[in-house]
Scaffold this motif. Structure first.
Motif, PDB file in Angstrom:
ATOM      1  N   TYR A  86       0.410   2.461  -0.702  1.00 40.03           N
ATOM      2  CA  TYR A  86      -0.157   1.542  -2.185  1.00 40.03           C
ATOM      3  C   TYR A  86      -0.047   2.721  -3.254  1.00 40.03           C
ATOM      4  O   TYR A  86      -0.753   2.171  -4.313  1.00 40.03           O
ATOM      5  N   ASP A  87       0.719   3.764  -3.316  1.00 37.32           N
ATOM      6  CA  ASP A  87       0.649   4.256  -4.673  1.00 37.32           C
ATOM      7  C   ASP A  87       1.158   3.451  -5.605  1.00 37.32           C
ATOM      8  O   ASP A  87       2.052   2.712  -5.552  1.00 37.32           O
ATOM      9  N   ALA A  88       0.681   3.758  -6.755  1.00 39.38           N
ATOM     10  CA  ALA A  88       1.071   3.055  -7.971  1.00 39.38           C
ATOM     11  C   ALA A  88       2.561   3.992  -8.584  1.00 39.38           C
ATOM     12  O   ALA A  88       2.408   5.332  -8.220  1.00 39.38           O
ATOM     13  N   CYS A  89       3.065   3.604  -9.677  1.00 39.27           N
ATOM     14  CA  CYS A  89       4.166   4.233 -10.093  1.00 39.27           C
ATOM     15  C   CYS A  89       3.501   5.477 -10.800  1.00 39.27           C
ATOM     16  O   CYS A  89       2.899   5.202 -11.672  1.00 39.27           O
ATOM     17  N   PRO A  90       3.832   6.688 -10.732  1.00 39.76           N
ATOM     18  CA  PRO A  90       3.336   7.843 -11.660  1.00 39.76           C
ATOM     19  C   PRO A  90       4.011   7.769 -13.101  1.00 39.76           C
ATOM     20  O   PRO A  90       3.118   8.171 -13.982  1.00 39.76           O
ATOM     21  N   GLU A  91       4.970   6.918 -13.135  1.00 42.03           N
ATOM     22  CA  GLU A  91       5.673   6.934 -14.611  1.00 42.03           C
ATOM     23  C   GLU A  91       4.893   5.523 -15.359  1.00 42.03           C
ATOM     24  O   GLU A  91       4.305   5.850 -16.645  1.00 42.03           O
ATOM     25  N   PRO A  96       3.119  -3.335  -6.711  1.00 45.28           N
ATOM     26  CA  PRO A  96       3.692  -2.295  -5.545  1.00 45.28           C
ATOM     27  C   PRO A  96       5.098  -1.977  -5.874  1.00 45.28           C
ATOM     28  O   PRO A  96       5.898  -2.329  -6.669  1.00 45.28           O
ATOM     29  N   LEU A  97       5.366  -0.754  -4.964  1.00 47.39           N
ATOM     30  CA  LEU A  97       6.529  -0.156  -5.295  1.00 47.39           C
ATOM     31  C   LEU A  97       7.768  -0.603  -4.079  1.00 47.39           C
ATOM     32  O   LEU A  97       7.083  -0.874  -3.099  1.00 47.39           O
ATOM     33  N   GLU A  98       8.826  -0.576  -4.349  1.00 48.17           N
ATOM     34  CA  GLU A  98       9.786  -0.989  -3.234  1.00 48.17           C
ATOM     35  C   GLU A  98       9.814   0.264  -2.613  1.00 48.17           C
ATOM     36  O   GLU A  98      10.782   1.330  -3.187  1.00 48.17           O
ATOM     37  N   ILE A  99       9.727   0.524  -1.188  1.00 44.75           N
ATOM     38  CA  ILE A  99       9.810   1.881  -0.614  1.00 44.75           C
ATOM     39  C   ILE A  99      11.291   2.177   0.010  1.00 44.75           C
ATOM     40  O   ILE A  99      12.056   1.172   0.287  1.00 44.75           O
ATOM     41  N   LEU A 100      11.891   3.421  -0.454  1.00 46.24           N
ATOM     42  CA  LEU A 100      13.142   3.443  -0.394  1.00 46.24           C
ATOM     43  C   LEU A 100      13.536   4.505   0.957  1.00 46.24           C
ATOM     44  O   LEU A 100      14.417   4.490   1.774  1.00 46.24           O
TER      45      LEU A 100
ATOM     46  N   TYR B 201      -6.382   1.977   6.067  1.00 50.71           N
ATOM     47  CA  TYR B 201      -5.592   1.600   7.192  1.00 50.71           C
ATOM     48  C   TYR B 201      -4.178   0.710   6.801  1.00 50.71           C
ATOM     49  O   TYR B 201      -4.280  -0.308   7.152  1.00 50.71           O
ATOM     50  N   PRO B 202      -3.730   1.104   5.696  1.00 50.16           N
ATOM     51  CA  PRO B 202      -2.692   0.455   4.953  1.00 50.16           C
ATOM     52  C   PRO B 202      -1.406  -0.119   5.872  1.00 50.16           C
ATOM     53  O   PRO B 202      -0.898  -1.100   5.649  1.00 50.16           O
ATOM     54  N   ASP B 203      -1.214   0.864   7.071  1.00 50.08           N
ATOM     55  CA  ASP B 203       0.180   0.365   7.814  1.00 50.08           C
ATOM     56  C   ASP B 203      -0.340  -1.179   8.392  1.00 50.08           C
ATOM     57  O   ASP B 203       0.598  -1.868   8.424  1.00 50.08           O
ATOM     58  N   MET B 204      -1.439  -1.126   9.066  1.00 55.56           N
ATOM     59  CA  MET B 204      -1.866  -2.609   9.794  1.00 55.56           C
ATOM     60  C   MET B 204      -1.924  -3.738   8.582  1.00 55.56           C
ATOM     61  O   MET B 204      -1.318  -4.693   9.194  1.00 55.56           O
ATOM     62  N   ARG B 235      -2.903  -5.318  -2.534  1.00 57.75           N
ATOM     63  CA  ARG B 235      -2.222  -3.878  -2.944  1.00 57.75           C
ATOM     64  C   ARG B 235      -1.221  -3.380  -1.953  1.00 57.75           C
ATOM     65  O   ARG B 235      -0.191  -2.791  -2.460  1.00 57.75           O
ATOM     66  N   VAL B 236      -1.796  -3.355  -0.596  1.00 58.91           N
ATOM     67  CA  VAL B 236      -0.683  -2.644   0.265  1.00 58.91           C
ATOM     68  C   VAL B 236       0.171  -3.810   0.852  1.00 58.91           C
ATOM     69  O   VAL B 236       1.354  -3.151   1.514  1.00 58.91           O
ATOM     70  N   ASN B 237      -0.052  -5.042   0.709  1.00 51.82           N
ATOM     71  CA  ASN B 237       1.004  -5.975   0.947  1.00 51.82           C
ATOM     72  C   ASN B 237       0.652  -7.427   0.118  1.00 51.82           C
ATOM     73  O   ASN B 237       0.060  -8.226   0.439  1.00 51.82           O
ATOM     74  N   PRO B 238       1.583  -7.337  -0.970  1.00 53.86           N
ATOM     75  CA  PRO B 238       1.484  -8.417  -1.956  1.00 53.86           C
ATOM     76  C   PRO B 238       1.681  -9.827  -1.326  1.00 53.86           C
ATOM     77  O   PRO B 238       1.202 -10.713  -1.790  1.00 53.86           O
ATOM     78  N   GLY B 239       2.452  -9.964  -0.197  1.00 54.89           N
ATOM     79  CA  GLY B 239       2.796 -11.029   0.440  1.00 54.89           C
ATOM     80  C   GLY B 239       1.519 -11.688   1.358  1.00 54.89           C
ATOM     81  O   GLY B 239       1.833 -12.756   2.103  1.00 54.89           O
TER      82      GLY B 239
END
Lengths: 113, 277
Positions: A86-91, A96-100, B201-204, B235-239
């Protein structure tokens, strides 16, 4: 403590390889574990020794390559490091960010005899 | 040890006990280490050990994922809506489930797989509603996996075109990683827990498609910020979809039932063979 199950998965995959590749002992196992994979590295080490006992990987050294979390910000297009989902963009603060990278749980290599 | 698939069940116990019947279709190609030492291996000269490095590049969960894919294929072919219900212990999951079964079993065939470390208490609660249920006891295990579910299916005899609820072990951590072959993970969070659980518990919450915020009848007695909780989940899952329900008062349950019907309809529409059965 799902690390125990993950280690069972590792040992099963190694046992599959014994048949295909014809080896009798594994001395080192390299795993790649991402920072966002929800895996406790110390629990993994602890479990591995117990699970590998009396298998072809009994006594093998476990090398864990930790892969940092990396994400792309859809707002400012930067690629940034993240330590949580859930980290926000530090910039720019967007989420949400797209996890790569960082979700990996892979066996990469084995040293075998 | 199971002689067909070689699975050492360890402490896992599946009610019905016909774990070794093996009429299920998933593949059993994992090797049996007791063969080790015969054949090619025996020809290997003892004492000669040359190390070599093998590149493997395999996902650690690939075994589980293969079993999950088999389960999913079976569910789709049989027109079954299968949901993996996950939560922490005490969220009211079993109460929510028994109410759902009681209210909906007249319109659609239903079945339940119950996962707990010990006891068959939950399966008994479910069977009291008249719905088929089977208990998996994982022993010290903290989650269900796709292989256990495959075996439970052999004994459960769920009907075609049914809804199957898999109530996972109460745990917001481990079940997130293990695909069982379900159509959706549904996470149940009660308002007596903290609103920050989705961040803890963000993964769940990332893995779930629907969050049921349960026990809303207790909100007047609590300092629980519903909007904040939903914001954390998104925040952990926008959908993620969120529904507020109370399994004890019945408030909001209609939305959940409508979602179940609509989701099952989509599966039935893409499984024409099972519909004719």
């Amino acid at each position: 403590m799902h690390e125990m199950s993950l280690c069972e998965g590792v040992v099963q995959l190694i046992e599959d390889q014994t048949r295909k590749q014809g080896f009798t002992k594994v001395s080192t196992v390299w795993l790649e574990i991402g920072a966002l994979a929800g895996v406790e590295i110390e629990a993994m080490r602890f479990s591995f020794d117990a699970v590998a006992k009396d298998t072809v990987a009994d006594g093998a050294r476990l090398e864990i390559i930790e892969i940092a979390g990396r994400a792309r910000c859809p707002a400012c297009k930067q690629t940034v490091q993240v330590t949580a989902r859930y980290d926000a963009c530090p910039e720019c603060g967007h989420y949400p960010l797209e996890i790569l990278a960082g979700e990996e749980m892979r066996i990469s290599e084995l040293e075998v005899q | 040890m199971c002689t067909t698939c070689g699975c050492g069940q360890g402490e896992t116990k599946i009610e019905g006990g016909q774990h070794h019947a093996h009429d299920h279709s998933h593949e059993h190609e994992h090797p049996h280490t007791h063969a080790f030492g015969h054949g090619v291996m025996a020809a290997h000269a003892p004492g000669v050990s040359q190390s070599r490095i093998l590149r493997i590049e395999q996902d650690i969960l690939s075994k589980n994922n293969a079993y999950a894919a088999d389960n999913r294929q079976q569910f789709a072919a049989r027109g079954m809506l299968v949901l993996n219900l996950v939560s922490s212990p005490g969220s009211g999951k079993t109460t929510l489930l028994t109410r759902t079964l009681t209210d909906m079993q007249a319109e659609v065939p239903m079945a339940v797989i119950e996962g707990d470390q010990q006891t068959v208490l939950d399966a008994e609660r479910i069977r009291a509603t008249g719905v088929k249920a089977i208990q998996i006891n994982t022993g010290k295990g903290c989650h269900l996996d796709a292989h256990m579910v495959g075996h439970a299916l052999e004994n459960l005899q769920a009907e075609d075109n049914s809804m199957l609820f898999i109530e996972n072990v109460g745990n917001l951590v481990c079940p997130a990683s293990f695909d069982l072959g379900e159509a959706h993970k549904v996470v149940i969070l009660s308002v007596t827990e903290g609103e920050d659980k989705p961040l803890k518990y963000p993964d769940m919450f990332h893995a779930a498609d629907l969050m049921l915020l349960n026990k809303t009848d207790l909100l007047p007695h609590l300092n629980f910020d519903v909007e904040q909780c939903i914001a954390h989940a998104q925040r952990v899952n926008p959908g993620i979809r969120v529904m507020q329900v109370s399994a004890s008062s019945g408030e909001g349950m209609r939305n959940w039932y409508d979602w179940l019907r609509a989701t099952h309809r989509m599966i039935l529409d893409s499984a024409p063979e099972a519909m004719e059965a």
